[in-house]
Design an enzyme around this catalytic site. Structure first.
Site, PDB file in Angstrom:
ATOM      1  N   ALA A 171      -0.220  -7.821  10.947  1.00 38.46           N
ATOM      2  CA  ALA A 171       0.872  -8.460  11.669  1.00 38.46           C
ATOM      3  C   ALA A 171       2.163  -7.668  11.608  1.00 38.46           C
ATOM      4  O   ALA A 171       2.996  -7.758  12.532  1.00 38.46           O
ATOM      5  CB  ALA A 171       1.098  -9.863  11.117  1.00 38.46           C
ATOM      6  N   LYS A 172       2.376  -6.858  10.590  1.00 36.62           N
ATOM      7  CA  LYS A 172       3.631  -6.104  10.511  1.00 36.62           C
ATOM      8  C   LYS A 172       3.743  -5.136  11.684  1.00 36.62           C
ATOM      9  O   LYS A 172       4.856  -4.757  12.082  1.00 36.62           O
ATOM     10  CB  LYS A 172       3.755  -5.399   9.159  1.00 36.62           C
ATOM     11  CG  LYS A 172       2.692  -4.365   8.840  1.00 36.62           C
ATOM     12  CD  LYS A 172       3.117  -2.963   9.229  1.00 36.62           C
ATOM     13  CE  LYS A 172       1.981  -1.973   9.060  1.00 36.62           C
ATOM     14  NZ  LYS A 172       2.349  -0.622   9.530  1.00 36.62           N
TER      15      LYS A 172
END
EC number: 1.1.1.94
Length: 331
Positions: free
Chosen positions: A198-199
């Site tokens: 997700a980063k």
């Protein structure tokens, strides 16, 4: 336990690296520098593989002559006791099927050095490999901050190894730790994988802010992005605090600010109407995160905004600024 081999009385491991992109080539370079024997696999038709075969170089490093190259997946798998995989996340299931068909995988440890989620299922990469190879295999992930461009200059960083089996985690950390990379033990594999994937989406949002000259908002983006994903990890049954570690928040400098970041660069190019020629895993990951948001009935406003923009929203500035103009509530 890994079973070391010996050459002239010196202990070493045999390591196979599947992939020949810049990160895969670095992993081969790095693990060979620790005194191991390394073989790199790439598809014979791959331009990256052909360049390595012809020159032993890419844009960032030169592979030592001791590193072997092969376009035979069977040969490369047979070679290594540790199998490092560094390919596009959306290609992992297909590769897993190939590995299963080849066999000879039971006593190997697979280390996923890649970040992403499967489109259509939202499945984590370790789960995909277990589904394709069988529940009995040993799988770990190697994630965290760091760019090839910095490592080859001798600039150190911290990374994390995670697995559902702490013994596997400890063995890999012990074998791969050095003055260049300090590893930490990851105990929440679900949280590590979701956070690491997700980063990249938050990185795309950061690049979009850069492209709009709203770079000063990246601090708020970092704070809210971390909280947003901690909520998802908790909803999925992981530890919400994992997202504040090296796999997600700890990787923000390298992903949201660095000029080397593919995802940040993609976001900046996108809002400027320029075509990016680099692989940005966050483009695929954001689709998978939308699947997870529906499954777990949770809001992911930053991910939703990035998804809307990539899918054709005409009001890019409005989508991004709406994230910072949401109704007032306690932080």
């Amino acid at each position: 336990m890994f079973t070391p081999s010996f050459l002239n009385g010196v202990e070493y491991l045999k390591i196979s690296v599947l992939g020949c992109g810049r990160w895969a080539a670095f992993l081969a370079w790095y693990t060979e520098s620790l005194g191991n024997q390394v073989m790199v696999w790439g598809r014979e038709t791959s331009k990256r593989y052909q360049r390595l075969q012809d020159t032993r170089k890419n844009d960032f490093l030169m592979l030592p002559k001791q590193v072997s190259l092969s376009h035979s997946l069977d040969e490369t798998i047979s070679f290594g006791e540790i199998v490092i995989i560094s390919i596009s996340s959306q290609s992992l299931r297909s590769l897993g099927k190939q590995l299963h068909a080849l066999g000879n995988i039971e006593n190997k440890t697979f280390v996923l050095c890649m970040k992403g989620l499967e489109i259509g299922t939202g499945e984590r990469l370790s789960r995909i490999l277990l589904e394709e190879l069988g529940a009995g295999i040993k799988v770990a992930v190697w994630v965290g901050p760091g760019h090839v461009q910095d490592f080859i200059k001798g600039i150190p960083n911290c990374m994390v190894i995670g697995s559902d089996d702490i013994a596997v985690t400890r063995q890999i950390v012990d074998e791969f730790s050095s003055n260049l990379i300090r590893f930490y033990y990851g105990t929440d594999l679900l949280g590590i994988e979701i956070g690491a994937a997700a980063k990249n989406v938050v990185g795309i949002a950061a690049g979009m802010l850069d492209g709009l000259q709203y770079t000063s908002l990246k601090g708020a983006l970092m704070a809210r992005g971390t909280k947003e994903l901690s909520n998802l990890i908790e909803a999925m049954g992981g530890d919400p605090m994992t997202v504040y570690g090296l796999s997600h928040l700890g990787d923000y400098e390298a992903t949201l600010f660095s000029l080397h970041s593919n995802n940040r660069r993609f976001g900046e190019d996108f809002v400027r109407g320029e075509v990016s020629d680099t692989l940005a895993e966050g483009v695929y990951t954001v689709e998978a995160l939308m699947d997870l948001a529906r499954i777990y009935k949770i809001e992911l406003p930053i991910c939703q905004a990035v998804y809307n923009i990539i899918k054709g929203s005409q009001d890019i500035k409005g989508e991004l600024l709406s994230l910072f103009l949401r109704p007032v509530k306690a932080e």
